[in-house]
Each structure stands twice: as structure tokens, then as C-alpha cells.
Design a protein around this motif. Structure first.
Motif, short mmCIF file in Angstrom:
data_model
loop_
_atom_site.label_atom_id
_atom_site.label_comp_id
_atom_site.label_asym_id
_atom_site.label_seq_id
_atom_site.Cartn_x
_atom_site.Cartn_y
_atom_site.Cartn_z
N ALA A 122 -3.58 2.10 -7.23
CA ALA A 122 -4.77 2.62 -7.95
C ALA A 122 -5.66 3.62 -7.28
CB ALA A 122 -5.45 1.59 -8.65
N THR A 123 -6.09 3.11 -5.88
CA THR A 123 -7.04 3.91 -5.15
C THR A 123 -6.37 5.29 -4.75
OG1 THR A 123 -8.01 1.93 -4.16
CG2 THR A 123 -8.41 3.92 -3.10
N ALA A 124 -5.18 5.35 -4.58
CA ALA A 124 -4.72 6.70 -4.22
C ALA A 124 -4.76 7.60 -5.38
CB ALA A 124 -3.11 6.49 -4.17
N GLN A 125 -4.82 7.17 -6.68
CA GLN A 125 -4.98 8.09 -7.93
C GLN A 125 -6.33 8.57 -7.97
OE1 GLN A 125 -3.56 5.43 -11.09
NE2 GLN A 125 -1.42 5.90 -10.55
N GLN A 126 -7.26 7.50 -7.59
CA GLN A 126 -8.57 7.73 -7.76
C GLN A 126 -8.95 9.04 -6.53
OE1 GLN A 126 -10.88 4.31 -7.01
NE2 GLN A 126 -10.03 3.45 -8.93
N LEU A 127 -8.46 8.74 -5.54
CA LEU A 127 -8.71 9.75 -4.37
C LEU A 127 -8.11 11.26 -4.98
CD1 LEU A 127 -7.57 7.67 -1.20
CD2 LEU A 127 -9.87 8.77 -1.62
N ALA A 128 -6.88 11.27 -5.52
CA ALA A 128 -6.32 12.47 -6.08
C ALA A 128 -7.32 13.09 -6.99
CB ALA A 128 -4.92 12.22 -6.85
N ALA A 129 -7.81 12.37 -7.95
CA ALA A 129 -8.70 12.77 -9.03
C ALA A 129 -10.11 13.27 -8.54
CB ALA A 129 -8.90 12.05 -10.13
N ALA A 130 -10.59 12.55 -7.34
CA ALA A 130 -11.87 12.69 -6.68
C ALA A 130 -11.62 14.28 -5.88
CB ALA A 130 -12.42 11.86 -5.96
N LEU B 244 -3.93 8.08 4.57
CA LEU B 244 -4.74 6.74 4.50
C LEU B 244 -3.54 5.73 3.74
CD1 LEU B 244 -8.15 7.75 3.16
CD2 LEU B 244 -7.43 7.64 5.61
N ALA B 245 -3.71 4.59 4.26
CA ALA B 245 -2.84 3.74 3.71
C ALA B 245 -3.93 2.96 2.72
CB ALA B 245 -2.34 2.47 4.52
N VAL B 246 -3.57 3.16 1.26
CA VAL B 246 -4.47 2.35 0.21
C VAL B 246 -3.61 1.99 -0.95
CG1 VAL B 246 -6.37 4.00 0.70
CG2 VAL B 246 -4.73 4.67 -0.70
N PRO B 247 -4.26 1.31 -1.86
CA PRO B 247 -3.23 0.72 -3.13
C PRO B 247 -3.16 1.86 -3.97
CG PRO B 247 -5.27 -0.66 -2.58
CD PRO B 247 -5.41 0.42 -1.76
N ALA C 212 -10.45 1.88 4.14
CA ALA C 212 -8.92 2.48 4.05
C ALA C 212 -8.48 2.73 5.46
CB ALA C 212 -9.06 3.87 3.29
N LEU C 213 -7.26 2.34 5.72
CA LEU C 213 -6.85 2.43 7.26
C LEU C 213 -6.15 3.99 7.29
CD1 LEU C 213 -5.22 1.19 9.64
CD2 LEU C 213 -3.58 0.60 8.46
N VAL C 214 -6.41 4.32 8.41
CA VAL C 214 -6.18 5.78 8.71
C VAL C 214 -4.68 5.73 9.39
CG1 VAL C 214 -6.42 7.83 10.00
CG2 VAL C 214 -8.60 6.74 9.26
N VAL C 215 -3.79 6.31 8.73
CA VAL C 215 -2.43 6.29 9.20
C VAL C 215 -2.32 7.44 10.12
CG1 VAL C 215 0.30 6.48 8.58
CG2 VAL C 215 -1.43 5.03 7.13
N THR C 216 -2.64 8.35 9.75
CA THR C 216 -2.66 9.66 10.80
C THR C 216 -3.87 10.85 10.41
OG1 THR C 216 -1.59 11.50 11.49
CG2 THR C 216 -1.01 10.98 9.14
N ALA C 217 -4.36 11.40 11.32
CA ALA C 217 -5.13 12.42 11.33
C ALA C 217 -4.78 13.72 11.69
CB ALA C 217 -6.57 12.05 11.98
N LEU D 194 0.66 -1.09 0.04
CA LEU D 194 0.21 0.18 -0.08
C LEU D 194 1.03 1.19 -0.12
CD1 LEU D 194 -2.58 -0.75 2.72
CD2 LEU D 194 -2.56 -1.45 -0.01
N VAL D 195 0.18 2.53 -0.37
CA VAL D 195 0.95 3.79 -0.21
C VAL D 195 0.18 4.52 0.74
CG1 VAL D 195 1.91 3.43 -2.67
CG2 VAL D 195 -0.38 4.65 -2.15
N ALA D 196 0.93 5.64 1.15
CA ALA D 196 0.21 6.71 2.01
C ALA D 196 -0.32 7.80 1.01
CB ALA D 196 1.31 7.24 3.00
N ALA D 197 -1.53 7.86 1.16
CA ALA D 197 -2.16 9.00 0.30
C ALA D 197 -2.94 10.09 1.23
CB ALA D 197 -3.46 8.43 -0.61
N PRO D 198 -2.44 11.39 0.90
CA PRO D 198 -3.20 12.40 1.74
C PRO D 198 -4.40 12.66 1.25
CG PRO D 198 -1.41 13.07 0.30
CD PRO D 198 -1.40 11.72 0.19
N VAL D 199 -5.45 12.89 2.18
CA VAL D 199 -6.76 13.26 1.80
C VAL D 199 -7.31 14.39 2.63
CG1 VAL D 199 -9.16 12.46 1.67
CG2 VAL D 199 -7.53 10.89 1.13
N ARG D 200 -7.63 15.45 2.12
CA ARG D 200 -8.31 16.41 2.51
C ARG D 200 -9.67 16.43 2.82
NH1 ARG D 200 -5.66 20.68 4.64
NH2 ARG D 200 -3.83 20.17 3.37
N LEU D 201 -10.32 16.53 3.63
CA LEU D 201 -11.90 16.35 4.02
C LEU D 201 -12.56 17.93 3.76
CD1 LEU D 201 -12.32 14.02 7.08
CD2 LEU D 201 -11.97 13.48 4.67
#
Length: 218
Positions: free
Chosen positions: A197-205, A192-195, A169-174, A121-128
Motif C-alpha cells: 500500500a505504501t508503494a502505491q502511495q509513493l508512486a502516486a505522490a 525502498l522496502a515498504v508495504p 522505510a528501509l533503503v535497499v539501494t541508493a 514488503l516490496v521493493a519500490a523505486p523512488v526518485r528524489l
């Protein structure tokens, strides 16, 4: 006529003297104070461990006042713990800690934290979009990430469209939540720790719409 006393044999006299001496010796031993202790029995070996001096929320910038050093039995201290607070001064907590809890490398933002990302998995930053939601999350939580986009052709001609872009998705840090008055950009940020491909979808979304999460069991 007066009665003559027969003299006692010397053996009898010797027995009386010996008995009296033994009684005196017993009294002396009973009344004698105990000898002073020569030393204290050594306990199990300990190691210094840096712990939180109080309950600390995620996003806290650590200072020496936030930390304390306590001895723990060798072999019970967790891996990655700091022996002295100096190495943690100025570091940012990635997850909340309780008073007395050892502060390890996976509790602060840095290389140790990324070691918590499972293999593959990779670490993907997500802003809510809703910053307050971040206050509900802790490292180790499991979330579904929902993306909301304008309906129709994107011009607002229809109801908003909602889709799940990352499940379980696993929360690595908040990061710290809030309106971010200082402009640090940390409000509502998750890692988040995600695959991949999912990290790419999160970035686009995140670019096309707003993101929020629903919580599942950790």
C-alpha cells in the motif's frame, strides 16, 4: 731404594676410556647442525574470495581493476561471495564498499539484492527531487519520504503542501547521484522496502509532486 708403582687394575682403565668416549660423543652431538626441516606445518584451509581493491562508491560499474582475490579461512567467508572477479565484471554496486571488503551478491544490483527485502514488503523505486540527497544515503538506512505538492487546487494559489507518504522505510539501494549528464536516469533513484500500500502511495505522490527524504537511525 726406588719406589715401585703398583699397576692399576684393568677396570679402572676401562672406566677412563668410557668416560673419555662419552665426553667426545657429547661434543659431537653439541656441535652437530640441526637436521633440515622436513616440511611446514599446514595452516587452516582457505577459500578464494573476491574483495574490493579500493574504496568504491554506490553505482560503480565494476571492472577487474576494481577487484582482487584474497584467501580467507574456510568457514569465515560470507555467504554469496564470488570466488573469482569474472562474475562481477560489469555489475553495478548497490551500496558502497571499503577496500578489502568481500563483494557479495547483496552488494550488487540483481536477484541477490532483492533478497535483502524483508518478507511481506516490496521493493519500490523512488526518485528524489534533490539529487544530492542520494549521496547521503546507504543501504540499510531508514528514511521518511516526504511529498511536496502545490497548494490549493494545484494551480499554485496557496503554500505547498507537505506530507509523509512513507515512514521508517528501509533503503535497499541508493543509485549514483548527480545531474545525470548521460541521460541514464539513475540520478537520485532509491529503492525502498515498504508495504504494498505504501508503494502505491509513493508512486502516486511521485507523479503529483516532488519527493525528498529525512534520515532516521538505521
Amino acid at each position: 731404594m726406588p719406589r715401585l708403582l703398583r699397576p692399576r687394575p684393568p677396570v679402572h682403565r676401562l672406566r677412563q676410556v668410557t668416560a673419555a668416549a662419552l665426553v667426545c660423543l657429547a661434543l659431537v652431538l653439541a656441535l652437530r647442525p640441526p637436521p633440515p626441516a622436513t616440511g611446514v606445518a599446514a595452516g587452516p584451509p582457505t577459500v578464494p574470495v573476491t574483495v574490493a581493491a579500493a574504496d568504491l562508491p554506490a553505482g560503480t560499474v565494476l571492472t577487474p581493476a576494481d577487484l582482487a582475490v584474497v584467501p580467507l579461512p574456510a568457514g569465515t567467508a560470507p555467504a554469496g561471495v564470488a570466488a573469482a572477479p569474472d562474475g562481477l565484471d560489469g555489475r553495478v554496486l548497490a551500496a558502497p564498499v571499503r577496500a578489502g571488503e568481500p563483494v557479495t551478491d547483496v552488494r550488487v544490483v540483481g536477484p541477490g539484492l532483492w533478497s535483502a527485502v524483508p518478507e511481506g514488503l516490496v521493493a519500490a523505486p523512488v526518485r528524489l527531487a534533490d539529487l544530492a540527497v542520494a549521496t547521503l544515503l546507504r543501504a540499510g538506512d531508514r528514511v521518511d519520504v516526504l511529498a511536496t505538492t502545490a497548494g490549493g487546487d494545484g494551480g499554485g494559489g496557496g503554500p505547498p503542501a507537505v506530507e509523509v507518504v512513507a515512514g521508517d522505510a528501509l533503503v535497499v539501494t541508493a543509485g549514483p547521484a548527480g545531474d545525470d549528464p548521460g541521460g541514464s536516469g539513475d540520478g537520485g533513484l532509491l529503492v525502498l522496502a515498504v508495504p504494498t500500500a505504501t508503494a502505491q502511495q509513493l508512486a502516486a505522490a511521485g507523479t503529483a509532486g516532488s519527493l525528498t527524504v529525512t534520515l532516521g537511525r538505521p
